[in-house]
Design a protein around this motif. Sequence first.
Motif, short mmCIF file in Angstrom:
data_model
loop_
_atom_site.label_atom_id
_atom_site.label_comp_id
_atom_site.label_asym_id
_atom_site.label_seq_id
_atom_site.Cartn_x
_atom_site.Cartn_y
_atom_site.Cartn_z
N ILE A 1 81.11 114.67 92.00
CA ILE A 1 81.15 115.27 90.66
C ILE A 1 82.04 116.51 90.73
O ILE A 1 81.75 117.46 91.48
N ILE A 2 83.13 116.47 89.97
CA ILE A 2 84.11 117.56 90.01
C ILE A 2 83.97 118.38 88.73
O ILE A 2 84.20 117.87 87.62
N VAL A 3 83.57 119.61 88.91
CA VAL A 3 83.44 120.53 87.78
C VAL A 3 84.51 121.60 87.96
O VAL A 3 84.43 122.43 88.87
N ASP A 4 85.52 121.56 87.11
CA ASP A 4 86.62 122.52 87.24
C ASP A 4 86.85 123.20 85.90
O ASP A 4 85.97 123.23 85.04
N ASP A 5 88.07 123.72 85.73
CA ASP A 5 88.38 124.47 84.52
C ASP A 5 88.72 123.59 83.33
O ASP A 5 89.07 124.11 82.26
N THR A 6 88.68 122.29 83.50
CA THR A 6 89.00 121.40 82.37
C THR A 6 87.99 121.61 81.26
O THR A 6 86.78 121.51 81.48
N PRO A 7 88.45 121.96 80.06
CA PRO A 7 87.48 122.29 78.99
C PRO A 7 86.71 121.06 78.53
O PRO A 7 87.26 119.99 78.34
N GLU A 8 85.37 121.24 78.41
CA GLU A 8 84.46 120.24 77.84
C GLU A 8 84.59 118.88 78.54
O GLU A 8 84.52 117.83 77.91
N ALA A 9 84.74 118.89 79.86
CA ALA A 9 84.86 117.63 80.60
C ALA A 9 84.43 117.84 82.04
O ALA A 9 84.67 118.90 82.64
N ILE A 10 83.76 116.83 82.58
CA ILE A 10 83.37 116.78 83.98
C ILE A 10 83.89 115.45 84.53
O ILE A 10 83.74 114.40 83.89
N VAL A 11 84.51 115.46 85.70
CA VAL A 11 85.12 114.28 86.28
C VAL A 11 84.16 113.68 87.31
O VAL A 11 83.70 114.38 88.21
N LEU A 12 83.90 112.37 87.16
CA LEU A 12 83.09 111.63 88.13
C LEU A 12 84.05 110.76 88.93
O LEU A 12 84.72 109.89 88.38
N SER A 13 84.10 110.98 90.24
CA SER A 13 85.07 110.29 91.08
C SER A 13 84.34 109.42 92.10
O SER A 13 83.42 109.88 92.77
N GLY A 14 84.78 108.13 92.19
CA GLY A 14 84.18 107.21 93.15
C GLY A 14 84.83 105.84 93.04
O GLY A 14 85.27 105.44 91.97
N PHE A 15 84.87 105.13 94.15
CA PHE A 15 85.54 103.82 94.14
C PHE A 15 84.66 102.73 93.53
O PHE A 15 85.15 101.69 93.12
N ASP A 16 83.33 102.99 93.46
CA ASP A 16 82.40 101.97 92.97
C ASP A 16 82.13 102.20 91.49
O ASP A 16 81.49 103.20 91.11
N PRO A 17 82.58 101.30 90.61
CA PRO A 17 82.36 101.50 89.17
C PRO A 17 80.88 101.48 88.78
O PRO A 17 80.50 102.13 87.80
N VAL A 18 80.04 100.74 89.52
CA VAL A 18 78.61 100.72 89.20
C VAL A 18 78.00 102.09 89.43
O VAL A 18 77.24 102.59 88.60
N ARG A 19 78.35 102.69 90.55
CA ARG A 19 77.83 104.04 90.82
C ARG A 19 78.32 105.04 89.77
O ARG A 19 77.56 105.90 89.32
N ARG A 20 79.59 104.92 89.40
CA ARG A 20 80.11 105.85 88.38
C ARG A 20 79.38 105.67 87.06
O ARG A 20 79.08 106.63 86.37
N GLU A 21 79.09 104.43 86.70
CA GLU A 21 78.38 104.18 85.45
C GLU A 21 76.96 104.72 85.51
O GLU A 21 76.45 105.30 84.54
N ILE A 22 76.29 104.56 86.69
CA ILE A 22 74.94 105.13 86.85
C ILE A 22 74.98 106.64 86.72
O ILE A 22 74.14 107.26 86.04
N ALA A 23 75.97 107.27 87.37
CA ALA A 23 76.09 108.72 87.29
C ALA A 23 76.37 109.17 85.85
O ALA A 23 75.81 110.16 85.38
N ARG A 24 77.23 108.45 85.13
CA ARG A 24 77.56 108.83 83.75
C ARG A 24 76.34 108.74 82.84
O ARG A 24 76.03 109.67 82.08
N LEU A 25 75.59 107.63 82.94
CA LEU A 25 74.40 107.47 82.09
C LEU A 25 73.32 108.47 82.47
O LEU A 25 72.61 109.00 81.59
N ALA A 26 73.15 108.74 83.79
CA ALA A 26 72.15 109.72 84.22
C ALA A 26 72.50 111.11 83.68
O ALA A 26 71.62 111.83 83.17
N LEU A 27 73.78 111.49 83.79
CA LEU A 27 74.19 112.78 83.25
C LEU A 27 73.95 112.85 81.75
O LEU A 27 73.50 113.88 81.22
N HIS A 28 74.25 111.77 81.04
CA HIS A 28 74.07 111.74 79.60
C HIS A 28 72.58 111.98 79.24
O HIS A 28 72.26 112.79 78.34
N GLN A 29 71.66 111.32 79.96
CA GLN A 29 70.24 111.49 79.67
C GLN A 29 69.76 112.89 80.06
O GLN A 29 68.97 113.52 79.34
N LEU A 30 70.25 113.38 81.21
CA LEU A 30 69.82 114.73 81.64
C LEU A 30 70.29 115.80 80.65
O LEU A 30 69.54 116.72 80.30
#
Length: 515
Positions: A239-268
Amino acid sequence: MTFNLITTIALVVLAAALAVAATVAVQRRMSRTRAKEIIADAEREADDIKRTRELEGREEAMKITTEAEKQAARRQSQADQRDAKLKQRELQLNQQQSENQRARNEVESARASLEARAAVLDARDAELEKMQAQAREQLEHISGLSSEEAKEKLVESLRDEAKTAAASYINDIMDEAKLTANKEAKRIVVQSIQRVATETAIENSVTVFHIDSDEIKGRIIGREGRNIRALEAATGIEIIVDDTPEAIVLSGFDPVRREIARLALHQLVADGRIHPARIEEVVAKVRKQIEEEIIETGKRTAIDLGIHGLHPDLIRLVGKMKYRSSYGQNLLQHSRETANLCAIMASELGLNPKKARRAGLLHDIGKVPDEEPELPHALLGMKLAEKYKEKPEICNAIGAHHDEIEQTSLLAPIVQVCDAISGARPGARREIVEAYIKRLNDLEQLALSYPGVIKTYAIQAGRELRVIVGADKIDDAETEKLSAEIARRIQDEMTYPGQVKITVIRETRSVSFAK
């Protein structure tokens, strides 16, 4: 008194007896008379019957005699007719014998005439052979060649001429066959592509998660970064949190893991409670939801394509394709497109479209296994299909779509072609620039390795190779062999999408200057 009564009774009885005896005697006389009359009548009837039978016998004898006389006359008439016919036949045979004798005489005379002519012809043949021998001797003396040498030269010239004519005939036939085959193949392929037009989605290895304000970034990071570390540990995603306004970058080669991370972040973020325990709970819940969604996606895909009877594990693997990509092309979208193309092409060729659609959907399941064995995805997919009891022709089509095993069914080349169509159509996949440039250089260097080749150019994104040869080093017949040899080596040694057209150019230039 009593005595008188008895005497009277006895007299009465005696009188009655006498009367009865007289009656019986009369009846007997009458019976004898009647019997004599009956006997006389019977004798008269017998005489009448006898006379009648005698008359009938005479009439019958007369009839038989008359019929016998008629038959005898008829037979005599038939015998007379046969005698007349035999006499006529005898006359005809005599005439035929005389004609045959005349014919034999004519044949004998003709044979004698022919024998005389044959003797004359034999004499002429002997004379002609003598003249031919003299002429041959004169020709051999003039040409300086014997008859055998001249014959060999003639045969050699005829052989060369026949080879040239045969090569020309073969080229004409091949050109006509190629023209017809290419035309029909292009029609089927273009029709299939037009009927299956899908959008192209390019994916990469990062997902951007949008947030409402930058204040949430701090809550996601947590005190001393404990929240972001817990999130990365639970999801396996950076999970890359930088100076990009109103955005957090999720980086990973596995799309399933990225989707799990995205949905988990959305619920949290929506819930507001962000701490390690809550993060682990939400990630586990989302992982379960994703697994259910994978199965639901696989079922929905099978229903949409009209494919029934898939094993539950195969349905799950089909659903996992949604979260995989190949060269930037979504794997589930590619498999659905390939399945539809296979069904269309199988229908055009008179094959079973349902089996073709099934093989097209499952051809890349080797890219989404639960384990990662050291096998090419085509062979792994074939083993998975065999494990879940798919039919042999479907398993062969899956394993042979990259030519890693021999194709043993008609479905295999259809799946191979449709997979290439889906992957090679413009915009479907993207390629790394370095790999793309290397492939083009390899194409050019492969063609340059042949003697007589001057220049090579890979054009149309590597789908055509122009080979320029020296006119003084290679003739027209060798250019065809060269193009076929280069095509064979490219097939054997290189990996490329679609097909590569090899064009060999041989030209002669003559330059002069006017002064």
